[in-house]
Design a protein around this motif. Structure first.
Motif, PDB file in Angstrom:
ATOM      1  N   ALA A   6       0.837  -1.203   0.000  1.00 21.19           N
ATOM      2  CA  ALA A   6       0.000   0.000   0.000  1.00 21.19           C
ATOM      3  C   ALA A   6       0.872   1.254   0.000  1.00 21.19           C
ATOM      4  CB  ALA A   6      -0.948   0.005   1.196  1.00 21.19           C
ATOM      5  N   LYS A   7       1.924   1.265   0.806  1.00 19.06           N
ATOM      6  CA  LYS A   7       2.835   2.410   0.857  1.00 19.06           C
ATOM      7  C   LYS A   7       3.580   2.549  -0.461  1.00 19.06           C
ATOM      8  CE  LYS A   7       4.811   5.913   2.549  1.00 19.06           C
ATOM      9  NZ  LYS A   7       4.094   7.178   2.516  1.00 19.06           N
ATOM     10  N   CYS A   8       3.978   1.426  -1.006  1.00 22.99           N
ATOM     11  CA  CYS A   8       4.668   1.394  -2.294  1.00 22.99           C
ATOM     12  C   CYS A   8       3.789   2.076  -3.362  1.00 22.99           C
ATOM     13  CB  CYS A   8       4.924  -0.067  -2.651  1.00 22.99           C
ATOM     14  SG  CYS A   8       6.213  -0.399  -3.817  1.00 22.99           S
ATOM     15  N   ASN A   9       2.523   1.703  -3.397  1.00 28.69           N
ATOM     16  CA  ASN A   9       1.594   2.269  -4.379  1.00 28.69           C
ATOM     17  C   ASN A   9       1.300   3.738  -4.102  1.00 28.69           C
ATOM     18  OD1 ASN A   9       1.377  -0.089  -5.879  1.00 28.69           O
ATOM     19  ND2 ASN A   9      -0.244  -0.885  -4.564  1.00 28.69           N
ATOM     20  N   SER A  10       1.203   4.099  -2.835  1.00 22.97           N
ATOM     21  CA  SER A  10       0.966   5.491  -2.470  1.00 22.97           C
ATOM     22  C   SER A  10       2.126   6.379  -2.928  1.00 22.97           C
ATOM     23  CB  SER A  10       0.789   5.593  -0.952  1.00 22.97           C
ATOM     24  OG  SER A  10       0.717   6.927  -0.541  1.00 22.97           O
ATOM     25  N   LEU A  11       3.334   5.906  -2.711  1.00 22.74           N
ATOM     26  CA  LEU A  11       4.520   6.657  -3.145  1.00 22.74           C
ATOM     27  C   LEU A  11       4.550   6.771  -4.663  1.00 22.74           C
ATOM     28  CD1 LEU A  11       7.139   8.111  -2.371  1.00 22.74           C
ATOM     29  CD2 LEU A  11       8.280   5.877  -2.423  1.00 22.74           C
ATOM     30  N   PHE A  12       4.228   5.685  -5.341  1.00 18.04           N
ATOM     31  CA  PHE A  12       4.159   5.676  -6.802  1.00 18.04           C
ATOM     32  C   PHE A  12       3.197   6.747  -7.302  1.00 18.04           C
ATOM     33  CE2 PHE A  12       1.740   4.037 -10.477  1.00 18.04           C
ATOM     34  CZ  PHE A  12       2.733   4.042 -11.440  1.00 18.04           C
ATOM     35  N   GLN A  13       2.003   6.799  -6.704  1.00 14.39           N
ATOM     36  CA  GLN A  13       1.011   7.782  -7.119  1.00 14.39           C
ATOM     37  C   GLN A  13       1.457   9.209  -6.813  1.00 14.39           C
ATOM     38  OE1 GLN A  13      -2.622   6.464  -5.279  1.00 14.39           O
ATOM     39  NE2 GLN A  13      -2.947   4.861  -6.809  1.00 14.39           N
ATOM     40  N   PHE A  14       2.078   9.410  -5.669  1.00  9.90           N
ATOM     41  CA  PHE A  14       2.576  10.743  -5.317  1.00  9.90           C
ATOM     42  C   PHE A  14       3.608  11.217  -6.330  1.00  9.90           C
ATOM     43  CE2 PHE A  14       6.061  13.171  -3.495  1.00  9.90           C
ATOM     44  CZ  PHE A  14       5.404  14.341  -3.152  1.00  9.90           C
ATOM     45  N   VAL A  15       4.582  10.362  -6.607  1.00  7.24           N
ATOM     46  CA  VAL A  15       5.663  10.749  -7.522  1.00  7.24           C
ATOM     47  C   VAL A  15       5.123  11.000  -8.919  1.00  7.24           C
ATOM     48  CG1 VAL A  15       7.818   9.970  -8.599  1.00  7.24           C
ATOM     49  CG2 VAL A  15       7.462   9.654  -6.157  1.00  7.24           C
ATOM     50  N   ASN A  16       4.208  10.153  -9.386  1.00  5.19           N
ATOM     51  CA  ASN A  16       3.602  10.382 -10.695  1.00  5.19           C
ATOM     52  C   ASN A  16       2.877  11.714 -10.740  1.00  5.19           C
ATOM     53  OD1 ASN A  16       4.293   8.342 -12.470  1.00  5.19           O
ATOM     54  ND2 ASN A  16       2.762   6.950 -11.649  1.00  5.19           N
ATOM     55  N   GLY A  17       2.219  12.088  -9.656  1.00  2.00           N
ATOM     56  CA  GLY A  17       1.478  13.346  -9.622  1.00  2.00           C
ATOM     57  C   GLY A  17       2.353  14.568  -9.512  1.00  2.00           C
ATOM     58  N   VAL A  18       3.464  14.461  -8.794  1.00  2.00           N
ATOM     59  CA  VAL A  18       4.308  15.618  -8.532  1.00  2.00           C
ATOM     60  C   VAL A  18       5.436  15.760  -9.546  1.00  2.00           C
ATOM     61  CG1 VAL A  18       5.901  16.655  -6.855  1.00  2.00           C
ATOM     62  CG2 VAL A  18       3.756  15.674  -6.096  1.00  2.00           C
ATOM     63  N   ILE A  19       6.106  14.672  -9.840  1.00  2.00           N
ATOM     64  CA  ILE A  19       7.272  14.741 -10.719  1.00  2.00           C
ATOM     65  C   ILE A  19       6.900  14.461 -12.163  1.00  2.00           C
ATOM     66  CG2 ILE A  19       9.518  13.686 -11.229  1.00  2.00           C
ATOM     67  CD1 ILE A  19       9.992  13.487  -8.269  1.00  2.00           C
ATOM     68  N   GLY A  20       5.908  13.644 -12.392  1.00  2.00           N
ATOM     69  CA  GLY A  20       5.494  13.321 -13.749  1.00  2.00           C
ATOM     70  C   GLY A  20       5.296  11.830 -13.903  1.00  2.00           C
ATOM     71  N   THR A  21       4.826  11.448 -15.070  1.00  2.00           N
ATOM     72  CA  THR A  21       4.550  10.048 -15.338  1.00  2.00           C
ATOM     73  C   THR A  21       5.819   9.233 -15.257  1.00  2.00           C
ATOM     74  OG1 THR A  21       2.738  10.687 -16.738  1.00  2.00           O
ATOM     75  CG2 THR A  21       3.556   8.450 -16.999  1.00  2.00           C
ATOM     76  N   VAL A  22       5.751   8.167 -14.510  1.00  2.00           N
ATOM     77  CA  VAL A  22       6.915   7.319 -14.278  1.00  2.00           C
ATOM     78  C   VAL A  22       6.526   5.885 -14.607  1.00  2.00           C
ATOM     79  CG1 VAL A  22       8.677   6.621 -12.638  1.00  2.00           C
ATOM     80  CG2 VAL A  22       7.616   8.855 -12.420  1.00  2.00           C
ATOM     81  N   SER A  23       6.578   5.541 -15.878  1.00  2.00           N
ATOM     82  CA  SER A  23       6.175   4.196 -16.271  1.00  2.00           C
ATOM     83  C   SER A  23       7.161   3.149 -15.794  1.00  2.00           C
ATOM     84  CB  SER A  23       6.037   4.119 -17.791  1.00  2.00           C
ATOM     85  OG  SER A  23       7.276   4.415 -18.403  1.00  2.00           O
TER      86      SER A  23
END
Length: 125
Positions: free
Chosen positions: A74-91
């Motif tokens: 859950a934390k892994c996914n939360s961090l993923f979503q945060f970074v995608n939203g703030v830094i940009g798409t991270v495929s």
């Protein structure tokens, strides 16, 4: 880690940077994966606020890897979503699932490290 956060809040940037590294070293030395993950995440936020995107990305990637290693999907996914939203798409980062988490706590760390470094370079470009 608390001292690093306090230094950051007091705008003591040089000391905060030193203290984040000290917290990371201590967590690594004592093999506290969850604390290492948290320290990387907080260091990522620290460097992001300083507009040091490359360093922030590296810390977020390391946090993601440690949360993944710890099994905190859950934390892994939360961090993923945060970074995608703030830094940009991270495929290249990808969300974690419980099936992704290795049953072995160490897994193949050499390959994980290579993959992490590859994703960091792709992500920060």
């Amino acid at each position: 880690l608390m001292e690093a956060e306090e230094a950051f809040c007091c705008n003591d940037i040089a000391n905060a940077e030193y203290l984040y590294e000290k917290a990371l070293s201590s967590a690594r030395e004592h093999r506290f994966i969850h604390e290492e993950a948290l320290a990387h995440e907080l260091a990522g936020h620290f460097f992001l606020k300083l507009n040091r995107k490359g360093t922030a990305v590296e810390h977020f990637m390391q946090a993601h890897e440690k949360y993944h290693e710890w099994g905190a999907t859950a934390k892994c996914n939360s961090l993923f979503q945060f970074v995608n939203g703030v830094i940009g798409t991270v495929s290249s980062l990808g969300a974690c699932t419980t099936s992704d988490v290795s049953s072995s706590p160490n897994g193949n760390l050499e390959n994980e490290e290579k993959n992490t470094r590859k994703r960091i370079s792709e992500w920060s470009n």
